[in-house]
Design an enzyme around this catalytic site. Structure first.
Site, PDB file in Angstrom:
ATOM      1  N   LYS A 182      -4.133  10.419  -9.558  1.00  0.00           N
ATOM      2  CA  LYS A 182      -3.547  11.761  -9.641  1.00  0.00           C
ATOM      3  C   LYS A 182      -2.086  11.682 -10.036  1.00  0.00           C
ATOM      4  O   LYS A 182      -1.424  10.655  -9.849  1.00  0.00           O
ATOM      5  CB  LYS A 182      -3.678  12.521  -8.318  1.00  0.00           C
ATOM      6  CG  LYS A 182      -3.019  11.856  -7.090  1.00  0.00           C
ATOM      7  CD  LYS A 182      -1.546  12.140  -6.881  1.00  0.00           C
ATOM      8  CE  LYS A 182      -0.982  11.432  -5.653  1.00  0.00           C
ATOM      9  NZ  LYS A 182       0.482  11.344  -5.600  1.00  0.00           N
ATOM     10  N   SER A 221      -5.750   5.979  -1.770  1.00  0.00           N
ATOM     11  CA  SER A 221      -6.526   7.157  -1.364  1.00  0.00           C
ATOM     12  C   SER A 221      -7.816   7.249  -2.169  1.00  0.00           C
ATOM     13  O   SER A 221      -8.875   7.604  -1.628  1.00  0.00           O
ATOM     14  CB  SER A 221      -5.703   8.431  -1.593  1.00  0.00           C
ATOM     15  OG  SER A 221      -4.521   8.393  -0.830  1.00  0.00           O
ATOM     16  N   PRO A 269      -2.607   1.903 -10.586  1.00  0.00           N
ATOM     17  CA  PRO A 269      -1.533   1.036 -10.087  1.00  0.00           C
ATOM     18  C   PRO A 269      -1.410   1.066  -8.571  1.00  0.00           C
ATOM     19  O   PRO A 269      -1.608   2.109  -7.944  1.00  0.00           O
ATOM     20  CB  PRO A 269      -0.267   1.582 -10.737  1.00  0.00           C
ATOM     21  CG  PRO A 269      -0.630   2.849 -11.413  1.00  0.00           C
ATOM     22  CD  PRO A 269      -2.119   2.905 -11.529  1.00  0.00           C
ATOM     23  N   VAL A 270      -1.090  -0.091  -7.981  1.00  0.00           N
ATOM     24  CA  VAL A 270      -0.966  -0.221  -6.524  1.00  0.00           C
ATOM     25  C   VAL A 270       0.448   0.203  -6.110  1.00  0.00           C
ATOM     26  O   VAL A 270       1.421  -0.132  -6.786  1.00  0.00           O
ATOM     27  CB  VAL A 270      -1.233  -1.688  -6.106  1.00  0.00           C
ATOM     28  CG1 VAL A 270      -1.026  -1.874  -4.613  1.00  0.00           C
ATOM     29  CG2 VAL A 270      -2.656  -2.080  -6.493  1.00  0.00           C
ATOM     30  N   ALA A 271       0.538   0.956  -5.001  1.00  0.00           N
ATOM     31  CA  ALA A 271       1.833   1.439  -4.483  1.00  0.00           C
ATOM     32  C   ALA A 271       2.624   2.126  -5.582  1.00  0.00           C
ATOM     33  O   ALA A 271       3.834   1.950  -5.714  1.00  0.00           O
ATOM     34  CB  ALA A 271       2.655   0.304  -3.865  1.00  0.00           C
ATOM     35  N   GLY A 272       1.937   2.932  -6.378  1.00  0.00           N
ATOM     36  CA  GLY A 272       2.577   3.525  -7.551  1.00  0.00           C
ATOM     37  C   GLY A 272       2.832   5.012  -7.476  1.00  0.00           C
ATOM     38  O   GLY A 272       3.440   5.585  -8.375  1.00  0.00           O
ATOM     39  N   GLY A 273       2.331   5.672  -6.419  1.00  0.00           N
ATOM     40  CA  GLY A 273       2.476   7.127  -6.364  1.00  0.00           C
ATOM     41  C   GLY A 273       1.387   7.852  -7.124  1.00  0.00           C
ATOM     42  O   GLY A 273       1.525   9.017  -7.480  1.00  0.00           O
ATOM     43  N   MET A 274       0.263   7.144  -7.370  1.00  0.00           N
ATOM     44  CA  MET A 274      -0.862   7.772  -8.086  1.00  0.00           C
ATOM     45  C   MET A 274      -2.118   7.813  -7.226  1.00  0.00           C
ATOM     46  O   MET A 274      -3.216   8.027  -7.732  1.00  0.00           O
ATOM     47  CB  MET A 274      -1.139   7.034  -9.400  1.00  0.00           C
ATOM     48  CG  MET A 274       0.039   7.121 -10.365  1.00  0.00           C
ATOM     49  SD  MET A 274      -0.384   6.554 -12.000  1.00  0.00           S
ATOM     50  CE  MET A 274      -1.318   7.974 -12.623  1.00  0.00           C
ATOM     51  N   ASP A 312      -3.531  12.360   1.009  1.00  0.00           N
ATOM     52  CA  ASP A 312      -3.973  12.524  -0.382  1.00  0.00           C
ATOM     53  C   ASP A 312      -5.463  12.248  -0.567  1.00  0.00           C
ATOM     54  O   ASP A 312      -5.985  12.416  -1.671  1.00  0.00           O
ATOM     55  CB  ASP A 312      -3.208  11.551  -1.293  1.00  0.00           C
ATOM     56  CG  ASP A 312      -1.753  11.948  -1.495  1.00  0.00           C
ATOM     57  OD1 ASP A 312      -1.375  13.064  -1.085  1.00  0.00           O
ATOM     58  OD2 ASP A 312      -1.006  11.139  -2.072  1.00  0.00           O
TER      59      ASP A 312
HETATM   60  O1  C5P Z   1      -0.966  10.665   5.016  1.00  0.00           O
HETATM   61  P1  C5P Z   1      -0.593   9.321   4.548  1.00  0.00           P
HETATM   62  O2  C5P Z   1      -1.000   8.231   5.512  1.00  0.00           O
HETATM   63  O3  C5P Z   1      -1.001   9.004   3.166  1.00  0.00           O
HETATM   64  O4  C5P Z   1       0.989   9.304   4.525  1.00  0.00           O
HETATM   65  C1  C5P Z   1       1.726   8.116   4.387  1.00  0.00           C
HETATM   66  C2  C5P Z   1       3.128   8.340   4.904  1.00  0.00           C
HETATM   67  O5  C5P Z   1       3.824   9.256   4.054  1.00  0.00           O
HETATM   68  C3  C5P Z   1       3.200   8.963   6.293  1.00  0.00           C
HETATM   69  O6  C5P Z   1       3.182   7.980   7.281  1.00  0.00           O
HETATM   70  C4  C5P Z   1       4.550   9.670   6.248  1.00  0.00           C
HETATM   71  O7  C5P Z   1       5.599   8.754   6.420  1.00  0.00           O
HETATM   72  C5  C5P Z   1       4.637  10.133   4.801  1.00  0.00           C
HETATM   73  N1  C5P Z   1       4.168  11.526   4.604  1.00  0.00           N
HETATM   74  C6  C5P Z   1       4.949  12.577   5.068  1.00  0.00           C
HETATM   75  N2  C5P Z   1       4.526  13.859   4.884  1.00  0.00           N
HETATM   76  C7  C5P Z   1       3.366  14.116   4.242  1.00  0.00           C
HETATM   77  C8  C5P Z   1       2.561  13.078   3.748  1.00  0.00           C
HETATM   78  C9  C5P Z   1       2.992  11.774   3.949  1.00  0.00           C
HETATM   79  O8  C5P Z   1       6.011  12.358   5.646  1.00  0.00           O
HETATM   80  N3  C5P Z   1       2.997  15.376   4.065  1.00  0.00           N
END
Ligand code: C5P
Length: 299
Positions: free
Chosen positions: A10, A104, A95-100, A137
Site C-alpha cells: 500500500k 501487514s 520492501p521490508v521496513a519500508g512503509g508499504m 494496517d
Molecule cells: O499497529 P501496529 O503494530 O502496526 O503499529 C506499530 C507501531 O506504530 C505502534 O507500536 C505505535 O508505536 C505506532 N502507531 C501509532 N499509531 C497508530 C499506528 C501505529 O502510534 N495509529
C-alpha cells in the site's frame, strides 16, 4: 495440499496524524491505496509452525513467532482450539521496513491462507477482527482497493476510485522503524497544538474521479517531517523524483520508501529511469493502484 494467497503493498495518499493517545497509539485519518507489488504467502501442513522466506530482502525478515504471518496463524488456531501446525513460506517482493505494509500483508495473507487450508470457516468480519488485533494496517491488506482508515487506522471505510493511478517507488538502503517515526512525530510536535486528523474532501474527490493532477495537489503525509528528520537523505530522493517530472513526491507511510505519482505509465517509466541513475536510492519499482486485496490463488 498447499494454499497460496497473494497480498498487495500500500501507499498512503493521505496520512493525517493526531496527538498521541493515552495508549500510545495515534488517531489517524489514513487513506490507503493498494498497489500492484505483491507478497505471496503459501501455507502447507507441517509437524509444527515454521516460516521460510525468499526474495531480495529475505534476510531481514524475522523467521520466529514475532513475524505477523506466524502471529496470524497462531491467532486463528487459538480461536479454533487447534495447533498452528503449518509451514508458512513467504515469497517477498514488498520492501521490508519500508512503509508499504509488507509485514501487514504477510499477516493478512497467512490468515486467509490458514482459514482456507484448515477450512476454519472464519467470516470476513472475524478475519477483519483478527487483522485489527495483529496491527493497525493489517485489515487494509486483507481488503485492498482504497479505503479510509480511522481510529488507529484499523476501522475501514471503502473508497470509490475512478481510475488507475501510476506510481514509482524508490527503496532506500536501510529501513525505518514505525514506532521510532511516531516517537519522532511526538518529539517534533511537543508543545504544539496537534489538530484532529480529518480526511481531505479534495483528496477523496480526486480518488473518486481518477484525476492524477487533483490527487497530486492533495496528497499529504504528517509523518514525512519525522521520517526526514531520522533519514535526511530522503530529501534528495524526493527532489530527484520531482525534477524527473513526478506530479507529487512523498514518503510512503512511516518510510523510508518514497512514492512518486506519475500522469501515465510512460511518465512513470521516465521518472523511474531518472531515479535509478540518480544514486539517491537502492532500487526503483513502478506499480499502479488500486490493486485487489488478499486473494487466494489456489486451494
Ligand atoms: O499497529 P501496529 O503494530 O502496526 O503499529 C506499530 C507501531 O506504530 C505502534 O507500536 C505505535 O508505536 C505506532 N502507531 C501509532 N499509531 C497508530 C499506528 C501505529 O502510534 N495509529
Amino acid at each position: 495440499m498447499s494454499v497460496t494467497v497473494r497480498v498487495p503493498a500500500k501507499v498512503n495518499v493521505q496520512l493525517a496524524v493526531g496527538a498521541a493517545r493515552p495508549d500510545g497509539f495515534h488517531d489517524l485519518a489514513n487513506v490507503f491505496l493498494a498497489v500492484g507489488l505483491y507478497d505471496e504467502v503459501t501455507v502447507t501442513p507441517a509437524d509444527e509452525l515454521r516460516i521460510t522466506c525468499e526474495g531480495s530482502d529475505a534476510e531481514q525478515v524475522p523467521l520466529d513467532r514475532t513475524n505477523l504471518a506466524a502471529r496470524a496463524a497462531v491467532a486463528l488456531a487459538a480461536r479454533r482450539g487447534i495447533e498452528p501446525a503449518v509451514h508458512i513460506h513467504i515469497a517477498k517482493d514488498i520492501p521490508v521496513a519500508g512503509g508499504m505494509a509488507g509485514g501487514s500483508a504477510d499477516g493478512a495473507g497467512a490468515l486467509l491462507a490458514c482459514n482456507t487450508l484448515w477450512q476454519a470457516g472464519a467470516s470476513r468480519a472475524e478475519l477483519l477482527a483478527i487483522c485489527a488485533e495483529l496491527g493497525s494496517d493489517v485489515p487494509f491488506s486483507l481488503v485492498g482497493g482504497a479505503a479510509l482508515g480511522t481510529g488507529r487506522g484499523e476501522q475501514l471505510r471503502t473508497l470509490e476510485v475512478g481510475g488507475t493511478f501510476h506510481w514509482v517507488f524508490a527503496m532506500a538502503d536501510r529501513g525505518l522503524s514505525t514506532p521510532a517515526v511516531f516517537r519522532e512525530f511526538d518529539r517534533l510536535g511537543e508543545g504544539l497544538d496537534i489538530p484532529e486528523p480529518i480526511a481531505s474532501e479534495k483528496l477523496l474527490g480526486a480518488l473518486a474521479k481518477g484525476d492524477p493532477d487533483a490527487l497530486a495537489a492533495a496528497v499529504s503525509n504528517d509523518l514525512q517531517p519525522a521520517a526526514l528528520s531520522l533519514f535526511p537523505e530522503l530529501a534528495d530522493t524526493l527532489a530527484a523524483g520531482r525534477t524527473a517530472g513526478a506530479l507529487a513526491a512523498l514518503v510512503s507511510g512511516s518510510g523510508p520508501t518514497t512514492a512518486f505519482l506519475a500522469r501515465d505509465p510512460e511518465s512513470a517509466a521516465k521518472v523511474a529511469e531518472t531515479l535509478r541513475s540518480s544514486g539517491t536510492c537502492r532500487t526503483v519499482r513502478t506499480a499502479s493502484g488500486p490493486a485487489p486485496g488478499a486473494t487466494v490463488l489456489n486451494g
